[in-house]
Structure formats: C-alpha cells, structure tokens
Enzyme design. Structure first.
Site, mmCIF file in Angstrom:
data_model
loop_
_atom_site.group_PDB
_atom_site.id
_atom_site.type_symbol
_atom_site.label_atom_id
_atom_site.label_comp_id
_atom_site.label_asym_id
_atom_site.label_seq_id
_atom_site.Cartn_x
_atom_site.Cartn_y
_atom_site.Cartn_z
ATOM 1 N N HIS A 11 -71.001 73.109 60.955
ATOM 2 C CA HIS A 11 -70.786 73.747 62.259
ATOM 3 C C HIS A 11 -69.811 74.919 62.153
ATOM 4 C CE1 HIS A 11 -66.784 72.047 62.448
ATOM 5 N NE2 HIS A 11 -67.311 70.963 61.905
ATOM 6 N N GLY A 12 -69.878 75.839 63.127
ATOM 7 C CA GLY A 12 -68.928 76.942 63.198
ATOM 8 C C GLY A 12 -67.523 76.424 63.492
ATOM 9 N N GLU A 15 -62.336 74.223 67.920
ATOM 10 C CA GLU A 15 -60.994 74.458 68.476
ATOM 11 C C GLU A 15 -59.911 73.813 67.600
ATOM 12 O OE1 GLU A 15 -61.672 72.941 72.388
ATOM 13 O OE2 GLU A 15 -62.742 74.764 72.994
ATOM 14 N N TRP A 16 -60.222 72.665 67.049
ATOM 15 C CA TRP A 16 -59.226 71.979 66.207
ATOM 16 C C TRP A 16 -59.208 72.512 64.776
ATOM 17 C CZ3 TRP A 16 -58.327 66.056 67.286
ATOM 18 C CH2 TRP A 16 -57.834 65.920 68.602
ATOM 19 N N ASN A 17 -60.332 73.043 64.271
ATOM 20 C CA ASN A 17 -60.275 73.717 62.971
ATOM 21 C C ASN A 17 -59.286 74.874 63.081
ATOM 22 O OD1 ASN A 17 -63.901 73.487 62.464
ATOM 23 N ND2 ASN A 17 -62.295 72.106 61.694
ATOM 24 N N ARG A 62 -69.871 69.835 68.211
ATOM 25 C CA ARG A 62 -69.712 71.043 67.390
ATOM 26 C C ARG A 62 -70.921 71.258 66.480
ATOM 27 N NH1 ARG A 62 -66.063 67.054 65.847
ATOM 28 N NH2 ARG A 62 -65.553 66.686 63.646
ATOM 29 N N GLU A 89 -69.040 63.502 61.305
ATOM 30 C CA GLU A 89 -67.952 63.772 60.372
ATOM 31 C C GLU A 89 -67.348 62.452 59.904
ATOM 32 O OE1 GLU A 89 -66.938 65.023 58.105
ATOM 33 O OE2 GLU A 89 -65.607 66.725 58.483
ATOM 34 N N HIS A 91 -64.774 59.709 59.663
ATOM 35 C CA HIS A 91 -63.723 59.251 60.574
ATOM 36 C C HIS A 91 -62.392 59.405 59.852
ATOM 37 C CE1 HIS A 91 -61.315 56.934 63.286
ATOM 38 N NE2 HIS A 91 -62.355 56.721 64.088
ATOM 39 N N LYS A 100 -52.507 69.364 60.063
ATOM 40 C CA LYS A 100 -52.660 69.247 58.607
ATOM 41 C C LYS A 100 -51.408 69.705 57.869
ATOM 42 C CE LYS A 100 -57.661 69.354 58.931
ATOM 43 N NZ LYS A 100 -58.987 69.863 58.609
ATOM 44 N N ARG A 116 -57.100 63.402 52.024
ATOM 45 C CA ARG A 116 -58.038 64.452 52.423
ATOM 46 C C ARG A 116 -59.226 64.540 51.457
ATOM 47 N NH1 ARG A 116 -57.463 70.735 52.574
ATOM 48 N NH2 ARG A 116 -59.066 71.185 54.110
ATOM 49 N N ARG A 117 -58.988 64.377 50.160
ATOM 50 C CA ARG A 117 -60.066 64.678 49.218
ATOM 51 C C ARG A 117 -60.378 63.590 48.189
ATOM 52 N NH1 ARG A 117 -61.481 67.386 52.551
ATOM 53 N NH2 ARG A 117 -61.849 69.631 52.641
ATOM 54 N N HIS A 184 -71.169 68.390 59.146
ATOM 55 C CA HIS A 184 -69.708 68.555 59.085
ATOM 56 C C HIS A 184 -69.219 68.703 57.646
ATOM 57 C CE1 HIS A 184 -69.457 67.191 63.298
ATOM 58 N NE2 HIS A 184 -70.585 66.589 62.962
HETATM 59 C C1 DG2 Z 1 -62.838 68.575 59.449
HETATM 60 C C2 DG2 Z 1 -62.745 68.540 57.949
HETATM 61 O O1 DG2 Z 1 -64.140 68.248 59.785
HETATM 62 O O2 DG2 Z 1 -61.444 68.556 57.549
HETATM 63 O O3 DG2 Z 1 -62.390 66.422 60.378
HETATM 64 O O4 DG2 Z 1 -60.750 67.867 60.345
HETATM 65 O O5 DG2 Z 1 -66.148 69.778 59.471
HETATM 66 O O6 DG2 Z 1 -65.999 68.334 61.454
HETATM 67 O O7 DG2 Z 1 -64.429 70.293 61.209
HETATM 68 P P1 DG2 Z 1 -65.213 69.211 60.525
HETATM 69 C C3 DG2 Z 1 -61.913 67.539 60.105
HETATM 70 P P2 DG2 Z 1 -60.982 68.540 56.019
HETATM 71 O O8 DG2 Z 1 -61.448 67.270 55.380
HETATM 72 O O9 DG2 Z 1 -61.559 69.767 55.339
HETATM 73 O O10 DG2 Z 1 -59.473 68.621 56.117
#
Ligand code: DG2
Length: 251
Positions: A11-12, A15-17, A62, A89, A91, A100, A116-117, A184
């Site tokens: 998704h583009g 707001e939270w990204n 989104r 996405e 959870h 973050k 995170r990873r 996501h």
């Molecule tokens: C982001 C990914 O998910 O975050 O859940 O914060 O793609 O739905 O915006 P998305 C989130 P990161 O794992 O890259 O921090």
C-alpha cells in the site's frame, strides 16, 4: 515465456507510516502522499502493459484503497476482488501505536531489530482490550478467537499467509490470470520469502517500499524466473527501500 504473472504491491504511505509509528493490525488510512503513490502504481502497471485480471487484498483499508486507486488508474476497477485476513499486516503486538524511533532509543538497536526484522521473535502480546487491539473488531468475528493474533513474528505470518497463497492465489494463476496482491510490508515479505526461498537469516535484510509494483514471472513450479522480482520503477524503489530500512533512525 514464463507461464504465470504475479504483481505484489505494498500500500501507499499511511498516516502512521508518515508519523513513524508501528501499525500492524490497526486500520490506518492512506495519507495524501500514499494516495498519489497508489495512483502512480496503477499508472506504472498500465504503462508496462501488466493489467491485473484479479486482485487479492487484506481486510485493512490502506491496502484496500491502494488496490482501488491503482486499479482505477489502470482502468481495471471492474476486476474481481478477494479480501482476506491472511494478507493482513503482521500483528505488531504491544508495539502497535508506538513510535519507531522512541522504541529504538528505549530498548536499543539489538532488541529493536529482533522485534522488527528477526524471523521468529514476536513483540510482547497486546492485551485483548488494549487501545490498539482489534480483537473484538467485527471484521474478525468469523475468525475463531485462537486464530486472532495478539502479536506475530514473521514466521507466524508465513504460517497464516501460505494457506491463502495455495488455496486462494495459486488457483487464479493456474487459470492464466495476471494476479495483483495488494498488501503490506511484512505480509509481502512473508510471500517473497516463500517465492524466492529466502533463508530465515537473509529475510531480515529485505525491505519493501510503499506503492511501487513488484512484478514476478513464475515458472511452471511457481519459482520466480526473475529472482527477487522486478520493481516497475527500480530507481524509486532503491531509494525507498533504504528509507524503510532506516525508519527507526529518523524522527
Ligand atoms: C508497517 C511495517 O506495516 O513496519 O506495521 O508499521 O506495511 O502495513 O505499513 P505496513 C507497520 P516495519 O516492519 O517496516 O517497521
């Protein structure tokens, strides 16, 4: 010619990204930049002659809205749509709604990157009645409670996403359709891990940018002919991938 065409689209920008907050299952909308990215994603598909015949999305707005805006730009609003929680996405557990950069500062780089990873370390679980919990959201009412996550690591996402890949998406590919999956960052990382056979260790280094279609050509065994896929705007993708990687570090 490879028999199967698959397009992945994160998704583009949401707001939270933009605010640099962990989102996960919280149903955050696209911002204006994200809407533009989605439209541009659809234009890229159109220009490449990659026209989806069917689209699969998550239950989150989104991704749903990104699919809609991209398909409108490609004049494919009419194609069938399938939505599933299995493309949601990851959870993010108790991190949902947290900043973050603050999380990185508070817990340190190692713990931050584990949450995170890492492939198999989930964040602490989110209470069912917490502010950012979706446990009682009506859209998940048909899901048995034990399937409604309170946190997930990427491995958990692979486990709940793959049944849909095999039962929902592969059958569309088998009938010759060009398939768009609008989802996501982490649900797509789970799918890429499966498609490209990325190791548990190496998947930590893979980041997916918002709004740029990633095109896969799959052979008869559903193995990518173009390993890692092909971004339709490779330069923009490279810059955006760096930005996702460094997300904890900026304010
Ligand atoms: C982001 C990914 O998910 O975050 O859940 O914060 O793609 O739905 O915006 P998305 C989130 P990161 O794992 O890259 O921090």
């Amino acid at each position: 010619d490879a028999p199967y065409k698959l397009i992945l689209l994160r998704h583009g920008e949401s707001e939270w990204n933009a605010k640099n907050l962990f989102t996960g299952w919280v149903d955050v909308n696209l911002n204006e930049k994200g809407e533009k990215e989605a439209v541009r994603g659809g234009e890229l598909l159109k220009d490449a002659g990659l026209l989806p015949d069917v689209v699969h999305t998550s239950l989150q707005k989104r991704a749903i809205r990104t699919a809609q805006l991209a398909l409108e730009a490609a004049d494919r609003l009419w194609i069938p749509v399938h939505r599933t929680w299995r493309l949601n996405e990851r959870h993010y557990g108790a991190l949902q709604g947290k900043d973050k950069a603050q999380t990185l500062a508070e817990f340190g780089e190692e713990q931050f990157m584990l949450w995170r990873r890492s492939y198999d370390t989930p964040p602490p679980p989110l209470d069912r009645d917490a502010e950012y919990s979706q446990f009682e959201d009506p859209r998940y009412a048909t899901l048995p409670p034990e399937l409604r996550p309170q946190t997930e690591c990427l491995k958990d996402v692979v486990v709940r996403m793959l049944p849909y890949w095999f039962d929902g998406i592969v059958p569309d590919l088998l009938t010759g359709r060009t398939v768009l999956v609008a989802a996501h960052g982490n649900s797509l990382r789970a799918l890429v891990k499966h498609l490209d056979g990325v190791s548990d260790a190496d998947i930590a280094g893979l980041n997916i940018p918002t709004g740029i279609p990633l095109s896969y050509e799959l052979d008869a065994d559903f193995k990518p002919v173009n390993s890692g896929g092909t971004y339709l705007d490779p330069e923009a993708a490279a810059a955006a991938i760096e930005a996702v990687k460094n997300q904890g570090k900026k304010k």
